[in-house]
Every structure is written in structure tokens, then in C-alpha cells.
Design a protein around this motif. Sequence first.
Motif, PDB file in Angstrom:
ATOM      1  N   ASP A   1       0.988   5.538  11.920  1.00  0.00           N
ATOM      2  CA  ASP A   1       2.543   5.802  12.177  1.00  0.00           C
ATOM      3  C   ASP A   1       2.892   5.001  11.766  1.00  0.00           C
ATOM      4  OD1 ASP A   1       2.500   8.529  10.519  1.00  0.00           O
ATOM      5  OD2 ASP A   1       1.608   8.734  12.690  1.00  0.00           O
TER       6      ASP A   1
ATOM      7  N   GLN B   1       0.718  -3.935   6.129  1.00  0.00           N
ATOM      8  CA  GLN B   1       0.910  -2.584   5.796  1.00  0.00           C
ATOM      9  C   GLN B   1      -0.250  -0.973   5.202  1.00  0.00           C
ATOM     10  OE1 GLN B   1       2.935  -2.889   2.922  1.00  0.00           O
ATOM     11  NE2 GLN B   1       3.791  -4.843   3.431  1.00  0.00           N
ATOM     12  N   THR B   2      -0.797  -1.537   6.518  1.00  0.00           N
ATOM     13  CA  THR B   2      -1.629   0.182   6.812  1.00  0.00           C
ATOM     14  C   THR B   2      -0.094   0.896   7.089  1.00  0.00           C
ATOM     15  OG1 THR B   2      -2.140  -0.474   8.998  1.00  0.00           O
ATOM     16  CG2 THR B   2      -3.501  -0.810   6.751  1.00  0.00           C
TER      17      THR B   2
ATOM     18  N   LEU C   1       0.604  -1.157  -0.257  1.00  0.00           N
ATOM     19  CA  LEU C   1      -0.338   0.287  -0.020  1.00  0.00           C
ATOM     20  C   LEU C   1       0.762   1.196  -0.158  1.00  0.00           C
ATOM     21  CD1 LEU C   1      -2.423  -1.294   2.904  1.00  0.00           C
ATOM     22  CD2 LEU C   1      -2.496  -1.266   0.135  1.00  0.00           C
ATOM     23  N   SER C   2       0.812   2.053  -0.931  1.00  0.00           N
ATOM     24  CA  SER C   2       1.263   3.305  -0.939  1.00  0.00           C
ATOM     25  C   SER C   2       0.525   4.080   0.400  1.00  0.00           C
ATOM     26  CB  SER C   2       1.726   3.965  -2.546  1.00  0.00           C
ATOM     27  OG  SER C   2       0.242   4.366  -3.005  1.00  0.00           O
ATOM     28  N   ASP C   3      -0.508   4.136   0.567  1.00  0.00           N
ATOM     29  CA  ASP C   3      -1.495   5.145   1.320  1.00  0.00           C
ATOM     30  C   ASP C   3      -1.490   4.515   2.882  1.00  0.00           C
ATOM     31  OD1 ASP C   3      -2.646   7.314   2.253  1.00  0.00           O
ATOM     32  OD2 ASP C   3      -4.883   6.965   1.359  1.00  0.00           O
ATOM     33  N   LYS C   4      -0.468   4.173   3.795  1.00  0.00           N
ATOM     34  CA  LYS C   4      -0.599   4.410   4.883  1.00  0.00           C
ATOM     35  C   LYS C   4      -1.402   5.724   5.951  1.00  0.00           C
ATOM     36  CE  LYS C   4       3.448   1.578   4.017  1.00  0.00           C
ATOM     37  NZ  LYS C   4       3.213   0.720   3.985  1.00  0.00           N
ATOM     38  N   LYS C   5      -1.836   4.360   6.770  1.00  0.00           N
ATOM     39  CA  LYS C   5      -2.525   4.977   6.600  1.00  0.00           C
ATOM     40  C   LYS C   5      -2.470   5.029   8.739  1.00  0.00           C
ATOM     41  CE  LYS C   5      -7.580   4.381   8.816  1.00  0.00           C
ATOM     42  NZ  LYS C   5      -9.350   3.648   9.280  1.00  0.00           N
TER      43      LYS C   5
ATOM     44  N   HIS D   1       3.589   2.791   8.457  1.00  0.00           N
ATOM     45  CA  HIS D   1       4.992   2.627   8.158  1.00  0.00           C
ATOM     46  C   HIS D   1       6.317   1.956   9.221  1.00  0.00           C
ATOM     47  CE1 HIS D   1       3.816   6.451   5.477  1.00  0.00           C
ATOM     48  NE2 HIS D   1       3.057   6.232   6.477  1.00  0.00           N
TER      49      HIS D   1
END
Length: 343
Positions: free
Chosen positions: A176, A241-242, A170-174, A244
Motif C-alpha cells: 500500500d 512501482q511495487t 506494474l498492475s499488481d502492486k505488493k 500504490h
Amino acid sequence: MKIIQVIDQLNVGGGEKVFVDMCNILNKNNIEVSAMFLLEAGVLRTQLDSNIPYFEVKRIKKWSLKKIQYCSLILNKFDIIHCHFRHVYRYISLVNLLFPIKGKIIFHDHYGLIEKDTKVPFLFSTLFKPNYYIGVSKTLTYWAEKKLKVHKDRIFKLENIIIKTETIELSDKKFDFILVSNIKPIKNNIFAVKLAKKLNKSLLLVGQNQNDNYFNELSNLANESNVVVETNITNAQIILQTAHFGLHTSLSETGPLVLIEYIAHKLPFLAFETGEVSITLKKYFPDFFINSFEIDEWEERISLIQSKQYQDDLFDKVFEMEFGEKKYFSDLIEIYLCVNKKN
């Protein structure tokens, strides 16, 4: 060689995941394996390969002679009885005492508090002393030799692994941060909440409530912070993957298994240094481990890790070399063959 893996119930936890993965790896390699649950199968049963036979004892009263005899009748169909957890081994030892079992009984010790609690459980050094012992760490195998007085050639170390679940990057991680750990004081989850609050970061906590008072305290702190608590996820790999960055704050572990999951999914992390997996991974990722619970030190180390670039192929190489299925299967079968040929 017919093998049965024995556990009380497949709730969400590190030892339970090891049980599932072990059964599936044996089955995948055409070894005749079955499972026995002293209670009911539990939520992780669906992760067992569908062609693995299983038995549910559905024991209600611990001292039910009917259930004890029933266990014996099932276990006597197998050459290797592989018992996971201390309380499970104790019960099977009782079964063996009252209705002798022909096969070889192995005690697989997952005890996570061994660095803080080294006492020998009741009857384990006498009537229920194990003939064959598997520990998931050097600390446990040393304890078995020195405290239990199990003969050295009947003690085996088998480090935990995981079977990687394939996920989509996932490029957009929800979030931190993410922390995967059941919720109770020894896991020190509240420290992660305080850390996220101090750093003004979002945090996803994944784990089952195993202590109501601690969970309530944690929930109250979470409500004041950018923290989400998920208690119903049975496979944490699908949500790694959600985030960082991974955290692990447990005070004592034999694994911890989740660090292998972080590596499998190329997630940098910071963990308090405890357990066999930490010893293994520190050789490759020394920055990922810390020996204090000073928030300022965690903040400084997280910044250091995030400033570096870790190559994906390093994560892949370490995962396959140290925690690959082939090595695990080979080590496990070697233990079974060794046990099977002893008197």
C-alpha cells in the motif's frame, strides 16, 4: 575547464546520488570531469559512467600529511574542485592550507538539518571560510550570506535533481505504502510504521540503518505490523512501482530527493513539508504536503489524495520543467563559468 568532484565515499544517500548524477550529466555533455573519494569509492561507484576517471585517497588517519599532500598533487591538476558535504570541504580546506591548491574550490552544502541547526561549523567563518558556495535550498543560501558572510555574488543555489531510471509499470502492486529514507531519528521513519499500523496498510521501508538504537526500535514495531524493511537497495527507483502510494516523514530536509523520484514515477505521495523540493512541488500538488504529525490528519489527507485522479502528463510536465537534466546542466555550467572568471 577541468573539473573534479570530491566526496568521502559513495554510500547510499541523497547527496551521494546528486554527486553521481552530476558527474554523469557533465560527462554526457562532454565536460572533462573526474571524481575523488577521500576514503574508498563505495557502493554507488558502479552507477558512475565507466569512462569517468576517479581517485581513491583511502585516507585512514585524518591528519596524515602523506595523504594530505597526495590530495594536493591530484587536485592541482584541475581548474574547479567541487566539494560535497561540510566534512569533505573542511578536509580540502586543510589540504589547501598546508599545500596550496591552484584551482577554485567550491563548497556544495547538502546539510539537511539547516532548519533546526544554524550554527556555523568550526573555522568556517574564519580560516576555512568558503570563497564559493552552492546551497541546494534558499534556506542554505540565506544562511551562507547571513551567517558565513560569503559575498552574495559568490553564493549559488542549485536545486537537486535525479536522473530517471526507466521501469516497467506494474498492475499488481505488493504494498500500500512505500517510504524511501535512510533510517535515523531525524527521518522519523517510525511515524510511518505507526501510520501503516493504524490504517492496517502494508508498508515497504527502504533505507540504510544509520542509527542502531533507532533501527532496533523500528524493527520491533515492524515485526508487529505489515511492514517490510529493505536496507540493501542502492537504487530505490526500481522498486517504486511495487507500491500504490509514497510517504515521506522526515523532520528536516534540504531536498528531499525522493520526492522527485516519486514524481518521476507518477507515484502520488504525502510528505511532511520541509525542504526546497517541497516548496517547488507544492505549487503543483498542494494536497501532497502536510504540516503536522497527527495520524488522523494523515489518514484524512491520504484518503483525499487517493480519491482524486492525477493525470500522468502532469507528473511528466512537472518533472521535466523543474528537474530536467538540460536545465540542471545549464545552471551548473553557468556556476562554473562564473567561478572560473572571478579573481
